[in-house]
Write a protein that holds these residues in place. Structure first.
Motif, short mmCIF file in Angstrom:
data_model
loop_
_atom_site.label_atom_id
_atom_site.label_comp_id
_atom_site.label_asym_id
_atom_site.label_seq_id
_atom_site.Cartn_x
_atom_site.Cartn_y
_atom_site.Cartn_z
N HIS A 1 0.80 -1.23 0.00
CA HIS A 1 0.00 0.00 0.00
C HIS A 1 0.83 1.28 0.00
O HIS A 1 0.27 2.38 0.03
CB HIS A 1 -0.91 0.02 1.24
N GLN A 2 2.17 1.17 -0.05
CA GLN A 2 2.99 2.37 0.13
C GLN A 2 2.81 3.38 -0.99
O GLN A 2 3.01 4.57 -0.79
CB GLN A 2 4.46 1.98 0.26
N GLY A 3 2.42 2.89 -2.18
CA GLY A 3 2.22 3.84 -3.28
C GLY A 3 1.01 4.71 -3.11
O GLY A 3 0.86 5.73 -3.79
N GLN A 4 0.12 4.31 -2.21
CA GLN A 4 -1.14 5.03 -2.04
C GLN A 4 -1.12 6.05 -0.91
O GLN A 4 -2.00 6.90 -0.84
CB GLN A 4 -2.27 4.02 -1.76
N ASP A 5 -0.20 5.96 -0.02
CA ASP A 5 -0.27 6.76 1.21
C ASP A 5 1.12 7.24 1.63
O ASP A 5 2.03 6.43 1.84
CB ASP A 5 -0.87 5.90 2.33
N HIS A 6 1.27 8.56 1.77
CA HIS A 6 2.57 9.10 2.17
C HIS A 6 2.92 8.73 3.61
O HIS A 6 4.10 8.65 3.98
CB HIS A 6 2.58 10.62 1.99
N LYS A 7 1.89 8.48 4.45
CA LYS A 7 2.16 8.09 5.83
C LYS A 7 2.81 6.70 5.89
O LYS A 7 3.69 6.45 6.71
CB LYS A 7 0.86 8.09 6.65
N ILE A 8 2.35 5.83 5.01
CA ILE A 8 2.95 4.49 4.97
C ILE A 8 4.40 4.59 4.51
O ILE A 8 5.30 3.92 5.05
CB ILE A 8 2.14 3.56 4.04
N ARG A 9 4.67 5.43 3.53
CA ARG A 9 6.05 5.60 3.06
C ARG A 9 6.93 6.17 4.17
O ARG A 9 8.08 5.77 4.36
CB ARG A 9 6.08 6.51 1.83
N LYS A 10 6.36 7.10 4.93
CA LYS A 10 7.10 7.68 6.05
C LYS A 10 7.36 6.63 7.12
O LYS A 10 8.46 6.56 7.72
CB LYS A 10 6.29 8.84 6.64
N LEU A 11 6.36 5.77 7.36
CA LEU A 11 6.52 4.70 8.35
C LEU A 11 7.60 3.72 7.92
O LEU A 11 8.46 3.32 8.71
CB LEU A 11 5.19 3.96 8.54
N LEU A 12 7.59 3.34 6.66
CA LEU A 12 8.57 2.38 6.16
C LEU A 12 10.00 2.94 6.24
O LEU A 12 10.95 2.20 6.47
CB LEU A 12 8.24 1.98 4.72
N ALA A 13 10.12 4.25 6.07
CA ALA A 13 11.44 4.88 6.17
C ALA A 13 11.98 4.83 7.60
O ALA A 13 13.20 4.89 7.81
CB ALA A 13 11.36 6.33 5.70
N SER A 14 11.08 4.70 8.59
CA SER A 14 11.49 4.63 9.99
C SER A 14 11.17 3.26 10.58
O SER A 14 10.94 3.13 11.79
CB SER A 14 10.78 5.72 10.81
N TRP A 15 11.15 2.26 9.75
CA TRP A 15 10.71 0.92 10.17
C TRP A 15 11.55 0.37 11.33
O TRP A 15 11.03 -0.28 12.23
CB TRP A 15 10.76 -0.04 8.98
N ASP A 16 12.81 0.66 11.34
CA ASP A 16 13.68 0.11 12.39
C ASP A 16 13.34 0.65 13.77
O ASP A 16 13.71 0.06 14.78
CB ASP A 16 15.15 0.43 12.07
N ASP A 17 12.63 1.78 13.82
CA ASP A 17 12.25 2.36 15.12
C ASP A 17 10.98 1.74 15.68
O ASP A 17 10.59 2.05 16.81
CB ASP A 17 12.05 3.88 14.97
N LEU A 18 10.33 0.87 14.90
CA LEU A 18 9.03 0.35 15.33
C LEU A 18 9.16 -0.68 16.44
O LEU A 18 8.43 -0.63 17.43
CB LEU A 18 8.31 -0.27 14.12
N ARG A 19 10.09 -1.63 16.30
CA ARG A 19 10.26 -2.63 17.36
C ARG A 19 10.82 -1.97 18.61
O ARG A 19 11.72 -1.15 18.54
CB ARG A 19 11.24 -3.72 16.90
#
Length: 769
Positions: free
Chosen positions: A535-553
């Motif tokens: 879904h990253q192509g549809q939502d800038h928030k998802i792209r932003k989240l994926l860019a900071s994915w390592d901070d999620l855990r």
């Protein structure tokens, strides 16, 4: 004034003809540096010669390179530079001839003294041809002695210094050898007198044999091993910086080599490249006796013995003599076990041998020269996939997880590293470590040798070192930074869940599994990541989240340090962190002394123990850091000693990390400074004896139990066995007090026993409430 500046080389001095220069290549903890300090004192005191000594050594605790530069002259010595033209070179480790340019600085007609277990045929075949060519060109004399064998026969273990000191005085002739023997004998009595007459006589015997058994060797017809010029097209940090540093050519590295690494980062896993081959005797596995308990891997200070699981297909690809044993049990069905040793990383301490519970012992110490095939076996074992078929909640299961701390520069038999290694095996994929300067920062990541590493998935601890006095604040800052970053990502994730109903279930599943170790959370993370990427192509928030994915855990934040940091200099900051209520884990390696700086007394040094600044035994009782921390009532506190109760140790680590607030683990860590008479190979046994005698108490204090209507304090130690004084007598730090101050010792040690029993009764009372 507009004129150009031309840098000029600094003048390099030359040794005068009257100056006798000597250079010694030793191994950390073999006694070479101490012996050379004695040598210059003896010659300076008993001849008209002027003397000078300079000692260069790396930061490893033992097994590292030490280089001693000595000068003796009839004229005052003004040389302010290393010995570059040596009349005498002592090489106390034969492998140095393969690794470093040891003979480069030898003068014409100079002497090379080589400590070696190799016969002349092996010397000719293994030592590079360039070494023999250099010696022939310089018309040098070669003398050999097997100092390791002599020291072992006498009972000195790896302390070869006295043997080789005798050889030096015999060959150098700076003093008549007979006169030198008298002065050296007096120095031995002064240095080792407090350790008893037995130790004194062993060193005198070593000195005599060092003088008598050194022999000349005719090397003129030695051919030598062919050397290949290493040419690499790689432009990595390893090739440009790390390898030259390891080869002691750091002064030759240009500043430009650090381009891309200017911020001070060093790659992890560097110690795996070293393969130092420090010990002549290394661990050998006997599969027919093994019961697959994994205790040997659990206690190994250097992570150089590991259990590997193989399928039938993998066994067929293994080397012909790669022996395995079949595994039993539902979760291990279909696998075979190989307990593999990395012989070039093994320090030969024997900790694994000491703890092996198998009848007849499934491990022993064997000459490294008889285990050449094990290098190939280790290389093959590393190609096998990491398998964790058992939960990480016990000793056996935890050891199938790859150690993310390996081949450190710690002493053989170190009591500290097994605890840190265990933490990386359970939490290492998401660990942040703030390490106070001290032993643990040196064996952990002393440039360029970073012992922390990453697993086959490319994940491992992030490590940073801070000053002695502010490591707690530094680690607290790391925790706060990660908390802010994670909360930012979690808010973003919640917004995405509200705006994207199709992703809500995957997000909720991940958040529920986030604190769980193992396959469940990894599966949830992988599923969520795949869904978000769709879904990253549809939502800038998802792209932003994926860019900071390592901070999620959620990260596992750990503060590492010794008792000098935690009990003394860094205590103010440590107390601040304990009082903060934040989710930070603190691991204290309690050696009861300032280990890294030479054995000074700390507030963790017990009453009666001899240390620097407490030569007549410490007069005050040990600070009870655990009891202080429990006063806050919202801090998880545990005292552990893995050699006494390994399962309690694993349980405490897991409880501390899962506790949503400050946690403090006090880990009893036997140290070479304590003078364990059985040797550092018995460090795990020393932990058991300490707990059984009531010297060290095992317990866990978990505030969560109080909310459940249970006593938060759990006493894991049994009642003392009445052998407190026997335990003290097994360590030089106590027995030397009895030897040198018998009246004071009797009083102090009786007080220490009384206070230890009172301490146990206090904790027993807490457990009964």
């Amino acid at each position: 004034n507009g004129s150009s500046l031309h840098p000029l080389p600094l003048p390099v001095g030359k040794e005068t003809e009257q100056c006798f220069s000597a250079k010694f290549w030793g191994i950390g903890a073999d006694g070479t540096v101490g012996a050379n300090k004695n040598a210059i004192k003896i010659i300076g005191d008993h001849t008209d010669l002027y003397v000078q000594g300079y000692f260069s050594y790396d930061s490893r605790k033992s097994g590292g390179v030490t280089v001693s530069h000595l000068r003796f002259s009839s004229q005052p010595i003004g040389a302010a530079y290393d010995v570059v033209q040596a009349d005498f070179i002592g090489c106390h480790k034969q492998e140095y001839l393969l690794e470093y340019d040891v003979v480069k600085d030898l003068k014409e007609n100079g002497i090379l003294l080589l400590n070696t277990s190799w016969d002349e045929k092996t010397l000719s075949e293994r030592v590079p041809e360039t070494v023999w060519a250099c010696l022939r060109k310089k018309k040098a004399k070669l003398y050999c002695i097997n100092g390791n064998q002599i020291a072992a026969q006498i009972g000195l273990g790896g302390r070869i210094n006295t043997v080789l000191q005798g050889s030096f005085f015999q060959l150098s002739r700076l003093i008549d050898p007979q006169e030198a023997f008298k002065h050296l004998e007096n120095a031995i009595r002064f240095s080792y007198g407090n350790k008893g007459e037995t130790v004194v006589q062993m060193n005198i015997t070593a000195l005599k044999r060092g003088m008598e058994e050194v022999r000349p060797v005719d090397y003129t017809k030695f051919t030598g091993a062919k050397t290949e010029q290493k040419v690499s097209a790689q432009e990595s940090m390893v090739e440009k910086v790390i390898r030259p540093m390891e080869e002691r050519k750091g002064d030759e590295i240009p500043v430009s080599a650090f381009v891309g690494w200017e911020d001070g980062r060093f790659p992890t896993g560097v110690t795996a490249l070293e393969k130092r081959g420090v010990s002549s005797y290394v661990a050998k596995w006997e599969p027919q006796k093994c019961i697959a308990c994994n205790r040997c891997a659990f206690v190994c200070p250097h992570a150089c013995i590991r259990p590997f699981l193989l399928t039938e297909e993998e066994k067929e690809k293994a080397p012909a003599d790669f022996e395995t044993i079949p595994m039993k049990g539902k979760q291990l069905e279909g696998f075979s076990l190989r307990m593999q040793v990395s012989v070039l990383d093994c320090m030969g301490c024997g900790s694994c041998v000491a703890v092996c519970p198998a009848p007849g012992k499934a491990l022993n110490l064997s000459p490294i020269l008889e285990q050449k095939k094990e290098e190939e076996h280790w290389t093959f074992a590393l190609t096998l996939p990491e398998r964790k078929p058992l939960p990480l909640t016990n000793v056996r299961g935890s050891q199938f997880s790859m150690p993310l701390l390996e081949f450190s520069g710690a002493c053989a038999g170190c009591g500290e590293t097994p605890y840190a290694k265990l933490a990386t095996q359970i939490f290492g994929e998401r660990m942040f470590i703030a390490n106070a300067t001290g032993c643990s920062s040196i064996w952990g990541a002393s440039a360029p040798a970073v012992a922390y590493t990453k697993n086959q998935m490319g994940k491992g601890p992030a490590w940073a070192n801070s000053l002695f006095e502010d490591n707690a604040e530094f680690g607290f800052g790391l925790a706060m930074a990660q908390k802010v970053k994670r909360n930012t990502v979690l808010r973003l994730l919640e917004e995405i869940a509200q705006e994207q109903p199709s992703l809500r279930l995957g997000i909720e599943t991940f958040l529920q599994a986030d604190k769980i170790e193992g396959a469940e959370v990894k599966k949830a993370e992988e599923c969520l990541l795949a869904a978000l990427q769709e879904h990253q192509g549809q939502d800038h928030k998802i792209r932003k989240l994926l860019a900071s994915w390592d901070d999620l855990r959620e990260k596992s934040i750990w503060l590492f340090g010794g008792d000098g940091w935690a009990y003394d200099i860094g205590y103010g900051g440590l107390d601040h962190v304990l009082a903060s209520g934040e989710n930070v884990n603190i691991l204290v390696f309690d050696t009861e002394v300032y280990s890294n700086t030479g054995g000074q007394a700390s507030k963790a040094t017990p009453k009666g123990a001899v240390a620097k600044f407490a030569s007549a035994g410490r007069q005050k009782r040990k600070k009870d850091l655990g009891r202080i921390a429990m006063c806050y009532e919202d801090v998880y506190v545990a005292q552990v000693a893995m050699g006494a109760d390994p399962e309690q140790c694993v349980k405490a680590f897991r409880e501390a990390e899962s506790y949503p607030g400050p946690s403090l683990i006090l880990a009893y860590a036997p140290c070479i400074n304590q003078g364990i008479k059985r040797g550092m190979g018995s460090s795990q046994e020393e932990m058991r004896r300490a707990v059984e005698a009531g010297y060290w108490v095992l317990y866990r204090y978990d505030p969560r139990r109080k909310a459940q209507g249970q006593n938060p304090f759990i006493l894991d130690s049994k009642r003392p066995n009445g052998k407190f004084m026997d335990f003290l007598a097994g360590e030089v730090r106590y027995s030397s007090l009895t030897l040198n101050h018998p009246k004071e010792a009797e009083n102090l040690l009786q007080q220490a026993e009384k206070e230890a029993m009172e301490r146990y009764e206090f904790f027993a009372g807490l457990a009964e409430q």
